[in-house]
Design an enzyme around this catalytic site. Structure first.
Site, PDB file in Angstrom:
ATOM      1  N   CYS A 335       0.811  -1.218   0.000  1.00  0.00           N
ATOM      2  CA  CYS A 335       0.000   0.000   0.000  1.00  0.00           C
ATOM      3  C   CYS A 335       0.846   1.271   0.000  1.00  0.00           C
ATOM      4  O   CYS A 335       1.798   1.377   0.770  1.00  0.00           O
ATOM      5  CB  CYS A 335      -0.853  -0.058   1.260  1.00  0.00           C
ATOM      6  SG  CYS A 335      -1.906   1.344   1.410  1.00  0.00           S
ATOM      7  N   GLY A 370      -0.764  -5.011   7.253  1.00  0.00           N
ATOM      8  CA  GLY A 370       0.402  -4.728   8.083  1.00  0.00           C
ATOM      9  C   GLY A 370       0.797  -5.841   9.031  1.00  0.00           C
ATOM     10  O   GLY A 370       1.662  -5.658   9.882  1.00  0.00           O
ATOM     11  N   TYR A 415       2.358 -10.807  -6.018  1.00  0.00           N
ATOM     12  CA  TYR A 415       1.393 -10.265  -5.062  1.00  0.00           C
ATOM     13  C   TYR A 415       1.192  -8.801  -5.415  1.00  0.00           C
ATOM     14  O   TYR A 415       2.176  -8.068  -5.585  1.00  0.00           O
ATOM     15  CB  TYR A 415       1.952 -10.413  -3.640  1.00  0.00           C
ATOM     16  CG  TYR A 415       1.061  -9.799  -2.565  1.00  0.00           C
ATOM     17  CD1 TYR A 415      -0.301 -10.100  -2.488  1.00  0.00           C
ATOM     18  CD2 TYR A 415       1.590  -8.930  -1.609  1.00  0.00           C
ATOM     19  CE1 TYR A 415      -1.101  -9.552  -1.498  1.00  0.00           C
ATOM     20  CE2 TYR A 415       0.785  -8.380  -0.610  1.00  0.00           C
ATOM     21  CZ  TYR A 415      -0.551  -8.692  -0.563  1.00  0.00           C
ATOM     22  OH  TYR A 415      -1.355  -8.147   0.403  1.00  0.00           O
ATOM     23  N   ARG A 431     -12.881  -0.314  -5.649  1.00  0.00           N
ATOM     24  CA  ARG A 431     -12.583  -0.131  -4.232  1.00  0.00           C
ATOM     25  C   ARG A 431     -12.128   1.305  -3.936  1.00  0.00           C
ATOM     26  O   ARG A 431     -12.203   1.786  -2.833  1.00  0.00           O
ATOM     27  CB  ARG A 431     -11.480  -1.131  -3.883  1.00  0.00           C
ATOM     28  CG  ARG A 431     -11.004  -1.079  -2.482  1.00  0.00           C
ATOM     29  CD  ARG A 431     -10.053  -2.247  -2.221  1.00  0.00           C
ATOM     30  NE  ARG A 431     -10.086  -2.590  -0.821  1.00  0.00           N
ATOM     31  CZ  ARG A 431      -9.196  -2.149   0.061  1.00  0.00           C
ATOM     32  NH1 ARG A 431      -8.212  -1.390  -0.308  1.00  0.00           N
ATOM     33  NH2 ARG A 431      -9.290  -2.490   1.324  1.00  0.00           N
TER      34      ARG A 431
HETATM   35  P1  IMP Z   1      -0.979  -6.965   3.903  1.00  0.00           P
HETATM   36  O1  IMP Z   1      -1.526  -8.110   4.678  1.00  0.00           O
HETATM   37  O2  IMP Z   1      -0.068  -6.085   4.711  1.00  0.00           O
HETATM   38  O3  IMP Z   1      -0.351  -7.385   2.626  1.00  0.00           O
HETATM   39  O4  IMP Z   1      -2.236  -6.029   3.543  1.00  0.00           O
HETATM   40  C1  IMP Z   1      -3.383  -6.502   2.910  1.00  0.00           C
HETATM   41  C2  IMP Z   1      -4.448  -5.416   2.919  1.00  0.00           C
HETATM   42  O5  IMP Z   1      -4.015  -4.273   2.173  1.00  0.00           O
HETATM   43  C3  IMP Z   1      -5.754  -5.780   2.240  1.00  0.00           C
HETATM   44  O6  IMP Z   1      -6.597  -6.569   3.047  1.00  0.00           O
HETATM   45  C4  IMP Z   1      -6.362  -4.428   1.921  1.00  0.00           C
HETATM   46  O7  IMP Z   1      -7.036  -3.859   3.017  1.00  0.00           O
HETATM   47  C5  IMP Z   1      -5.152  -3.573   1.650  1.00  0.00           C
HETATM   48  N1  IMP Z   1      -4.924  -3.348   0.224  1.00  0.00           N
HETATM   49  C6  IMP Z   1      -5.090  -4.201  -0.799  1.00  0.00           C
HETATM   50  N2  IMP Z   1      -4.681  -3.643  -1.961  1.00  0.00           N
HETATM   51  C7  IMP Z   1      -4.275  -2.403  -1.669  1.00  0.00           C
HETATM   52  C8  IMP Z   1      -3.731  -1.331  -2.447  1.00  0.00           C
HETATM   53  O8  IMP Z   1      -3.517  -1.433  -3.641  1.00  0.00           O
HETATM   54  N3  IMP Z   1      -3.462  -0.191  -1.773  1.00  0.00           N
HETATM   55  C9  IMP Z   1      -3.678  -0.060  -0.447  1.00  0.00           C
HETATM   56  N4  IMP Z   1      -4.118  -1.056   0.334  1.00  0.00           N
HETATM   57  C10 IMP Z   1      -4.432  -2.212  -0.273  1.00  0.00           C
END
Ligand code: IMP
Length: 519
Positions: A335, A370, A415, A431
């Protein structure tokens, strides 16, 4: 406050410390009083008293007003994370997957259907042929799917009766590849009746010495198939997440876009259990309206609303009827929202403040994005989350969509953020309220993650780790953890940068980081 009782008994002094009055560290309230945004790495929980083993810890949790699961892990609705394989695997282990909506309505509905129709050990949509097909057709199926035990029905669909089965043995020595299946298939069939238990079907398959066991209904129609090659995989999963009719639980993402009203209908028809309104900033008139409409039309289906990060946002969505809240704006590994949009919140602060208000309304909050390791999962739960939602943590597993490939000798999977240009091109812009914009501003990136093997190994590892953390805190379950948080018995400490460095591996020339240890 120290409360020391000094008693004189038979000439000795005994000091008895009344531990319940000693409160070292700070409470969650004090931790998040600071006006500075905190992330998981900024604090630790202080240890409690251990008088139990990790196996006594239960991670059962409510992820919405009406849905309870055994493992507090939800997979993100992202096109490189959750389709039916991830959702089935997670639900079997005790979590739940949210099928992404970066696809057509039909595709997403089919994915949900595959989860809902899944019966462990039974294949509900086997490849079929008819007696009029030829050996060549069998060879084509074999070339494409790599197996050759094919059930034969009258017209090659599940709608007509099972009439035979063809295996390698039936065609090995046939030179005439145009020969019809009806001339080579075996018609002496060992079958089991619809409704047979997994254990019983396994036994019949073992005794029959056949490769496949067709399951048929009263009229002789094929209902499903069981394969000998899957025998060792046909395990029972006592913690699996199931609905009242014993189907696995499935969640699915929808957007507030008007075009998605049909999507909701198709998903509901397939039996979806949880609708997740997928929006990067959920505090919008569109979402408030959408929640109200959904709750009115489908009162039996729980709605996870979001994403949000403040108590004001949380209250608005709760009042509109949300059954669960998804928390996070910017913490995701892919993100770039916080930098690009200047809007968002540090994730631990977001979770704490939203959980605080949601608890008063009995609405669980889900810490989304996160999460990088076991410690982050425990910390999210310790500051009020009912569960975590993860993307990158699971994107490298076998069950995530996409093929592995090698880069510099490392086995990887792709990913990508749903707001990466790549995903938006494929339809993910809804979204971000950006699907009808001529100029798109990416809020995510595309990248790669390392191979993590199968979730059937990786998830139990995470779960075991979290149970150990609970043991360290002296707490046996999530309900108790939240009680201790709000009664301020659970104690925390801020971590200085130096403390964070010291808490990681340091002062070594080199080291290997083992991920999953086995006995
Ligand atoms: P991770 O587990 O840290 O990889 O975060 C996953 C989460 O990031 C997802 O469940 C979404 O809420 C958020 N997310 C998904 N795609 C995007 C993006 O392109 N930009 C910002 N947040 C995202």
């Amino acid at each position: 406050m120290y409360h020391i009782l000094i008693r004189l008994t038979t000439g000795f002094y005994f000091f008895s410390y009344h531990m319940e009055h000693i409160k070292d560290g700070i409470s969650g309230r004090e931790l998040f009083q600071s006006r500075e945004g905190l992330t998981y790495k900024d604090f630790l929980t202080l240890p409690g008293y251990i008088d139990f083993v990790p196996d006594e810890v239960s991670l059962q949790t409510k992820i919405s007003k009406n849905i309870q699961i055994h493992i507090p892990v939800i997979s993100s609705p992202m096109d490189t994370v959750t389709e039916h394989k991830m959702a089935i695997g997670l639900a079997l282990i005790g979590g739940i997957g949210i099928i992404h909506s970066n696809n057509t309505i039909e595709d997403q509905a089919r994915e949900v259907e595959r989860v809902k129709r899944f019966e462990n050990g039974f294949i509900h949509d086997p490849i079929l042929l008819s007696p009029e097909n030829t050996i060549l057709d069998i060879l084509t199926v074999k070339g494409k799917f790599g197996f050759s035990g094919i059930p034969i029905t009258e017209d090659g669909t599940m709608k007509t009766r099972l009439v035979g089965i063809v295996t390698n043995r039936d065609i090995d020595f046939e030179k005439d590849k145009k020969k019809k299946i009806k001339d080579v298939m075996s018609t002496q069939l060992i079958t089991a009746e619809q409704g047979v238990s997994l254990a019983k079907a396994n036994d019949i398959l073992k005794d029959s010495k056949k490769g496949k066991l067709p399951i048929v209904d009263k009229n002789g129609l094929l209902v499903s198939l069981m394969c000998r090659s899957d025998l060792i995989k046909n395990k029972e999963y006592p913690l699996s997440s199931k609905d009242n009719s014993k189907s696995l639980l499935a969640g699915a993402a929808v957007s507030t876009h008007p075009g998605d009203r049909d999507r909701v209908e198709a998903l509901v028809e397939k039996g979806v259990d949880l609708l997740v309104i997928d929006s990067a900033q959920g505090y919008s008139s569109y979402q408030l309206e959408f929640i109200k409409t959904l709750k009115k039309k489908y009162p039996a289906i729980d709605i996870m609303a979001g994403n949000i990060v403040t108590s004001q946002q949380a209250l608005a969505l709760i009042e509109a009827g949300a059954d669960s809240l998804r928390i996070g704006m910017g913490p995701g590994s892919i993100c770039i929202t916080q930098d690009t949009m200047a809007c968002g919140r540090a994730q631990a602060s977001a979770v704490y403040h939203t959980a605080l208000i949601a608890r008063k309304h009995n609405v669980p909050v889900i810490a989304d994005g996160g999460i990088t390791n076991i410690g982050d999962i425990t910390k999210a739960l310790a500051i009020g989350a009912a569960s975590v939602m993860v993307g990158s943590l699971l994107a490298g597993t076998q069950e995530a969509p996409g093929e592995y490939f090698y880069e510099n000798g490392v086995r990887l999977k792709r990913y990508r953020g749903m707001a990466s240009l790549e995903a938006m091109e494929a339809g993910g812009a809804k979204r971000y309220f950006a699907d009808d914009q001529k100029i798109r501003v990416a809020q995510g990136v595309s990248g790669t993650v390392m191979d993590k093997g199968t979730i059937f190994d990786f998830l139990p590892y995470l779960v075991q780790g979290v149970k150990h953390s609970f043991q360290d805190m002296g707490i046996k379950n999530i309900t108790k953890l939240h009680e201790e948080l709000y009664s301020e018995n659970l104690r925390f400490e801020r971590r200085s940068l130096a403390a964070q460095v010291q808490g990681g591996v340091h002062n070594l020339y080199s080291f290997k980081k083992p991920i999953i240890g086995t006995e």
